[in-house]
Design a protein around this motif. Structure first.
Motif, PDB file in Angstrom:
ATOM      1  N   ASN A 152     -21.836 -23.985 -22.429  1.00 23.19           N
ATOM      2  CA  ASN A 152     -21.143 -24.411 -23.624  1.00 23.19           C
ATOM      3  C   ASN A 152     -22.096 -24.528 -24.791  1.00 23.19           C
ATOM      4  O   ASN A 152     -21.665 -24.040 -26.026  1.00 23.19           O
ATOM      5  N   ILE A 153     -23.217 -25.315 -24.670  1.00 22.60           N
ATOM      6  CA  ILE A 153     -24.089 -25.733 -25.683  1.00 22.60           C
ATOM      7  C   ILE A 153     -24.846 -24.457 -26.065  1.00 22.60           C
ATOM      8  O   ILE A 153     -24.984 -24.022 -27.249  1.00 22.60           O
ATOM      9  N   GLY A 154     -25.575 -23.918 -24.878  1.00 21.78           N
ATOM     10  CA  GLY A 154     -26.334 -22.515 -25.324  1.00 21.78           C
ATOM     11  C   GLY A 154     -25.793 -21.464 -25.930  1.00 21.78           C
ATOM     12  O   GLY A 154     -26.047 -20.876 -26.982  1.00 21.78           O
ATOM     13  N   SER A 155     -24.456 -21.292 -25.711  1.00 23.26           N
ATOM     14  CA  SER A 155     -23.754 -20.224 -26.290  1.00 23.26           C
ATOM     15  C   SER A 155     -23.417 -20.472 -27.782  1.00 23.26           C
ATOM     16  O   SER A 155     -23.273 -19.609 -28.601  1.00 23.26           O
ATOM     17  N   GLN A 156     -23.053 -21.753 -27.986  1.00 19.93           N
ATOM     18  CA  GLN A 156     -22.689 -22.225 -29.362  1.00 19.93           C
ATOM     19  C   GLN A 156     -23.826 -22.055 -30.296  1.00 19.93           C
ATOM     20  O   GLN A 156     -23.802 -21.657 -31.327  1.00 19.93           O
ATOM     21  N   VAL A 157     -25.206 -22.447 -29.572  1.00 17.37           N
ATOM     22  CA  VAL A 157     -26.416 -22.186 -30.547  1.00 17.37           C
ATOM     23  C   VAL A 157     -26.449 -20.958 -30.736  1.00 17.37           C
ATOM     24  O   VAL A 157     -26.926 -20.258 -31.910  1.00 17.37           O
ATOM     25  N   GLY A 158     -26.225 -20.032 -29.807  1.00 21.59           N
ATOM     26  CA  GLY A 158     -26.386 -18.704 -30.308  1.00 21.59           C
ATOM     27  C   GLY A 158     -25.574 -18.157 -31.504  1.00 21.59           C
ATOM     28  O   GLY A 158     -25.996 -17.223 -32.023  1.00 21.59           O
ATOM     29  N   ILE A 159     -24.179 -18.605 -31.393  1.00 22.38           N
ATOM     30  CA  ILE A 159     -23.543 -18.026 -32.387  1.00 22.38           C
ATOM     31  C   ILE A 159     -24.099 -18.699 -33.587  1.00 22.38           C
ATOM     32  O   ILE A 159     -24.080 -17.744 -34.667  1.00 22.38           O
ATOM     33  N   LEU A 160     -24.251 -19.845 -33.912  1.00 21.90           N
ATOM     34  CA  LEU A 160     -24.817 -20.275 -35.104  1.00 21.90           C
ATOM     35  C   LEU A 160     -26.158 -19.781 -35.573  1.00 21.90           C
ATOM     36  O   LEU A 160     -26.451 -19.297 -36.760  1.00 21.90           O
ATOM     37  N   ALA A 161     -27.066 -19.420 -34.385  1.00 19.57           N
ATOM     38  CA  ALA A 161     -28.451 -18.764 -34.705  1.00 19.57           C
ATOM     39  C   ALA A 161     -27.991 -17.104 -35.311  1.00 19.57           C
ATOM     40  O   ALA A 161     -28.591 -16.849 -36.516  1.00 19.57           O
ATOM     41  N   GLU A 162     -26.801 -16.292 -34.791  1.00 18.28           N
ATOM     42  CA  GLU A 162     -26.710 -14.932 -35.342  1.00 18.28           C
ATOM     43  C   GLU A 162     -26.450 -15.224 -36.999  1.00 18.28           C
ATOM     44  O   GLU A 162     -26.547 -14.337 -37.581  1.00 18.28           O
ATOM     45  N   ALA A 163     -25.618 -16.052 -37.013  1.00 18.48           N
ATOM     46  CA  ALA A 163     -25.109 -16.523 -38.475  1.00 18.48           C
ATOM     47  C   ALA A 163     -26.283 -16.732 -39.417  1.00 18.48           C
ATOM     48  O   ALA A 163     -26.094 -16.408 -40.638  1.00 18.48           O
ATOM     49  N   LEU A 164     -27.445 -17.046 -38.906  1.00 17.87           N
ATOM     50  CA  LEU A 164     -28.506 -17.390 -39.754  1.00 17.87           C
ATOM     51  C   LEU A 164     -29.588 -15.999 -39.721  1.00 17.87           C
ATOM     52  O   LEU A 164     -30.456 -16.021 -40.224  1.00 17.87           O
ATOM     53  N   GLY A 165     -28.863 -14.852 -39.145  1.00 17.35           N
ATOM     54  CA  GLY A 165     -29.529 -13.546 -38.912  1.00 17.35           C
ATOM     55  C   GLY A 165     -30.676 -13.634 -38.173  1.00 17.35           C
ATOM     56  O   GLY A 165     -31.714 -12.746 -38.022  1.00 17.35           O
ATOM     57  N   MET A 166     -30.506 -14.361 -36.913  1.00 12.87           N
ATOM     58  CA  MET A 166     -31.595 -14.213 -35.739  1.00 12.87           C
ATOM     59  C   MET A 166     -31.075 -13.243 -34.617  1.00 12.87           C
ATOM     60  O   MET A 166     -29.939 -13.226 -34.626  1.00 12.87           O
ATOM     61  N   ARG A 167     -31.981 -12.874 -33.973  1.00 15.14           N
ATOM     62  CA  ARG A 167     -31.619 -11.982 -32.911  1.00 15.14           C
ATOM     63  C   ARG A 167     -31.676 -12.888 -31.570  1.00 15.14           C
ATOM     64  O   ARG A 167     -32.536 -13.771 -31.287  1.00 15.14           O
ATOM     65  N   VAL A 168     -30.515 -12.745 -30.762  1.00 14.23           N
ATOM     66  CA  VAL A 168     -30.243 -13.838 -29.626  1.00 14.23           C
ATOM     67  C   VAL A 168     -30.327 -13.252 -28.390  1.00 14.23           C
ATOM     68  O   VAL A 168     -29.718 -12.204 -28.062  1.00 14.23           O
ATOM     69  N   ILE A 169     -31.289 -13.874 -27.450  1.00 15.44           N
ATOM     70  CA  ILE A 169     -31.420 -13.138 -25.866  1.00 15.44           C
ATOM     71  C   ILE A 169     -31.311 -14.581 -25.274  1.00 15.44           C
ATOM     72  O   ILE A 169     -31.474 -15.609 -25.672  1.00 15.44           O
ATOM     73  N   PHE A 170     -30.725 -14.589 -23.900  1.00 13.11           N
ATOM     74  CA  PHE A 170     -30.301 -15.684 -22.986  1.00 13.11           C
ATOM     75  C   PHE A 170     -30.770 -15.372 -21.786  1.00 13.11           C
ATOM     76  O   PHE A 170     -30.693 -14.208 -21.413  1.00 13.11           O
ATOM     77  N   HIS A 171     -31.050 -16.268 -21.111  1.00 15.00           N
ATOM     78  CA  HIS A 171     -31.380 -16.262 -19.739  1.00 15.00           C
ATOM     79  C   HIS A 171     -30.494 -17.464 -18.883  1.00 15.00           C
ATOM     80  O   HIS A 171     -30.449 -18.681 -19.239  1.00 15.00           O
ATOM     81  N   ASP A 172     -29.799 -16.746 -17.821  1.00 14.01           N
ATOM     82  CA  ASP A 172     -28.894 -17.720 -17.023  1.00 14.01           C
ATOM     83  C   ASP A 172     -28.990 -17.540 -15.657  1.00 14.01           C
ATOM     84  O   ASP A 172     -29.039 -16.310 -15.463  1.00 14.01           O
ATOM     85  N   VAL A 173     -28.764 -18.441 -14.736  1.00 15.31           N
ATOM     86  CA  VAL A 173     -28.740 -18.199 -13.329  1.00 15.31           C
ATOM     87  C   VAL A 173     -27.816 -17.552 -12.958  1.00 15.31           C
ATOM     88  O   VAL A 173     -27.600 -16.943 -11.840  1.00 15.31           O
ATOM     89  N   GLU A 174     -26.411 -17.647 -13.568  1.00 17.58           N
ATOM     90  CA  GLU A 174     -25.224 -17.131 -13.473  1.00 17.58           C
ATOM     91  C   GLU A 174     -24.956 -16.056 -14.389  1.00 17.58           C
ATOM     92  O   GLU A 174     -25.562 -16.163 -15.556  1.00 17.58           O
ATOM     93  N   THR A 175     -24.151 -14.982 -14.023  1.00 22.06           N
ATOM     94  CA  THR A 175     -23.788 -13.940 -14.912  1.00 22.06           C
ATOM     95  C   THR A 175     -22.852 -14.491 -15.993  1.00 22.06           C
ATOM     96  O   THR A 175     -21.822 -15.146 -15.660  1.00 22.06           O
ATOM     97  N   LYS A 176     -23.124 -14.301 -17.182  1.00 25.54           N
ATOM     98  CA  LYS A 176     -22.356 -14.919 -18.337  1.00 25.54           C
ATOM     99  C   LYS A 176     -22.137 -13.802 -19.378  1.00 25.54           C
ATOM    100  O   LYS A 176     -22.824 -12.887 -19.513  1.00 25.54           O
ATOM    101  N   LEU A 177     -20.914 -13.794 -19.919  1.00 26.89           N
ATOM    102  CA  LEU A 177     -20.281 -13.053 -20.942  1.00 26.89           C
ATOM    103  C   LEU A 177     -20.966 -13.053 -22.365  1.00 26.89           C
ATOM    104  O   LEU A 177     -20.944 -14.383 -22.799  1.00 26.89           O
ATOM    105  N   PRO A 178     -21.823 -12.230 -22.771  1.00 26.32           N
ATOM    106  CA  PRO A 178     -22.580 -12.511 -24.126  1.00 26.32           C
ATOM    107  C   PRO A 178     -21.610 -12.707 -25.151  1.00 26.32           C
ATOM    108  O   PRO A 178     -20.690 -11.815 -25.205  1.00 26.32           O
ATOM    109  N   LEU A 179     -22.074 -13.528 -26.050  1.00 24.34           N
ATOM    110  CA  LEU A 179     -20.887 -13.681 -27.150  1.00 24.34           C
ATOM    111  C   LEU A 179     -21.693 -13.251 -28.417  1.00 24.34           C
ATOM    112  O   LEU A 179     -23.190 -13.287 -28.362  1.00 24.34           O
ATOM    113  N   GLY A 180     -20.905 -12.532 -29.379  1.00 22.39           N
ATOM    114  CA  GLY A 180     -21.558 -12.032 -30.437  1.00 22.39           C
ATOM    115  C   GLY A 180     -22.426 -10.719 -30.114  1.00 22.39           C
ATOM    116  O   GLY A 180     -22.160  -9.909 -29.284  1.00 22.39           O
TER     117      GLY A 180
END
Length: 399
Positions: A152-180
């Motif tokens: 919940n928090i990690g994906s929200q961080v990613g959404i806000l980071a993209e709004a700042l123009g950042m490239r977002v990559i993530f690692h999770d032990v479970e398969t998660k649907l990428p947002l943005g």
């Protein structure tokens, strides 16, 4: 009527929810209490609400026979012995979503501050220096943010980071649907090698203990920034200090620590104290007025739904049963040992007394089963006593 005890200055929004639901026996405490005082304060309580400083261990739980449900007005539930609560038929609720935005904003703010070297520049000005140099200061735009734990928090961080123009990559032990436009990296070392900023959003426990250690720090991109607003045990602090001293990292921000002070006036003891490129905050990731108000409402509403209807949807340690309107004259909540034939044993009591079951829900989890039974006629104390006497019974309550 249920007696409710709230500790640790829980937001008034919780009291508003309880009051609106018709509960008026509510006691509040501004802080946590030592064990003996805590036991005294909770005697006779049906509902207790706590935050992170109050510890409800097995000994305390066993000494509170009237306690029916526990509310953690925060994300974590490590402060409660969940197995003991389950064994005594007590569901435990928390607030896994209400402070998501607050934590995400803090993480992005710290990333910006560290990329711009603001903590160091701020300190220099206070010390009488006017250093306007742009050396080592960077924009967030175009930088790569690596998120470890895409919940919940990690994906929200990613959404806000993209709004700042950042490239977002993530690692999770479970398969998660990428947002943005974020991208999943199954290989943690690949993420560490590419990320300019690494932020941790993983649960506590053995599986995540010191996942950031000497080995993983050595895999990080030179000059990267590390941010931890998840759990204090996921970073090896000594190894982090060594990486900072060696210049492998540009800076770090930590909001959680392996051992945290127990009171306002107790200082934090950490090898990171005094480093100008490290931001240390006192576990305030979710400490905004908005999040505390939302947490107060979220957890209180879950507690009310349980007390008034037996609903356990969202409980962290208990079989989950959704809300269902009362279908008969009485509702009986029965917690039992998860054994073959348990439901038949329960229903035999109703059959012997010629009681008609209008509606029944059953769910099991681990060692226990939980049944909501609506019966056609008002229940009498003798029926509840008979159900409580069954060898399989852990707890039985009549709404």
């Amino acid at each position: 009527m249920a007696k409710i005890v709230l500790l640790e200055n829980i937001h008034p929004s919780a009291v508003e929810v309880f009051t609106a639901a018709g509960f008026d026996d509510i006691t509040t405490h501004a802080g946590s209490l030592p064990p003996d005082a805590l036991r005294d304060a909770l005697q006779g309580a049906s509902v207790v609400g706590i935050r992170s400083r109050t510890h409800l261990d097995a000994g305390i739980i066993e000494g509170l026979p009237d306690l029916r449900v526990i509310g953690c007005f925060c994300i974590g539930t490590n402060q409660v012995d969940l197995d003991s609560a389950m064994a005594h038929g007590m569901p435990v609720f928390n607030a896994p979503f209400s402070n998501t935005r607050s934590v995400a904003e803090l993480v992005l703010a710290e990333a910006i501050l560290l990329l711009r070297r603001i903590p160091e520049k701020n300190l220099r000005v206070h010390q009488g220096h006017w250093d306007k140099s742009a050396s080592g200061a960077f924009e967030t735009r175009g930088k790569t943010l690596g998120i470890i734990g895409y919940g919940n928090i990690g994906s929200q961080v990613g959404i806000l980071a993209e709004a700042l123009g950042m490239r977002v990559i993530f690692h999770d032990v479970e398969t998660k649907l990428p947002l943005g436009n974020s991208r999943a990296y199954p290989d943690l070392s690949a993420l560490l090698a590419e990320a300019d900023v690494v932020t941790l959003h993983v649960p506590g426990g053995v599986s995540t203990e010191n996942i950031i250690n000497e080995a993983t720090l050595s895999q990080m991109k030179r000059g990267a920034i590390l941010i931890n607003a998840s759990r204090g045990t996921v970073v090896d602090i000594a190894a982090l200090r060594a990486a900072l001293d060696a210049g492998l990292l540009r800076g770090a921000a930590l909001d959680v620590f392996p051992v945290e002070p127990k009171s306002v006036d107790e200082p934090l003891k950490s090898p990171l104290i005094g480093l100008p490129n490290v931001i240390l905050t006192p576990h305030i990731g979710g400490s905004t007025m908005e999040s505390q108000e939302n947490i107060g409402k979220e957890v209180a509403e879950k507690l009310v739904r349980y007390i008034q209807g037996g609903t356990t949807k969202g409980a962290v340690n208990f079989p989950e049963l959704p809300h269902q309107d009362l279908a008969g004259a009485s509702r009986i909540l029965h917690v039992h040992r998860n054994e073959p034939g348990a439901l038949a044993t329960l229903n035999a009591v109703f059959a012997q007394r010629k009681i008609n079951i209008v509606s029944q829900q059953l769910q099991t989890k681990g060692r226990i089963g939980y049944v909501l039974t609506d019966i056609a006629d008002p229940a009498d104390p003798a029926l509840v006593d008979a159900l409580r006497q069954l060898p399989i019974t852990v707890r039985c309550d009549l709404l």
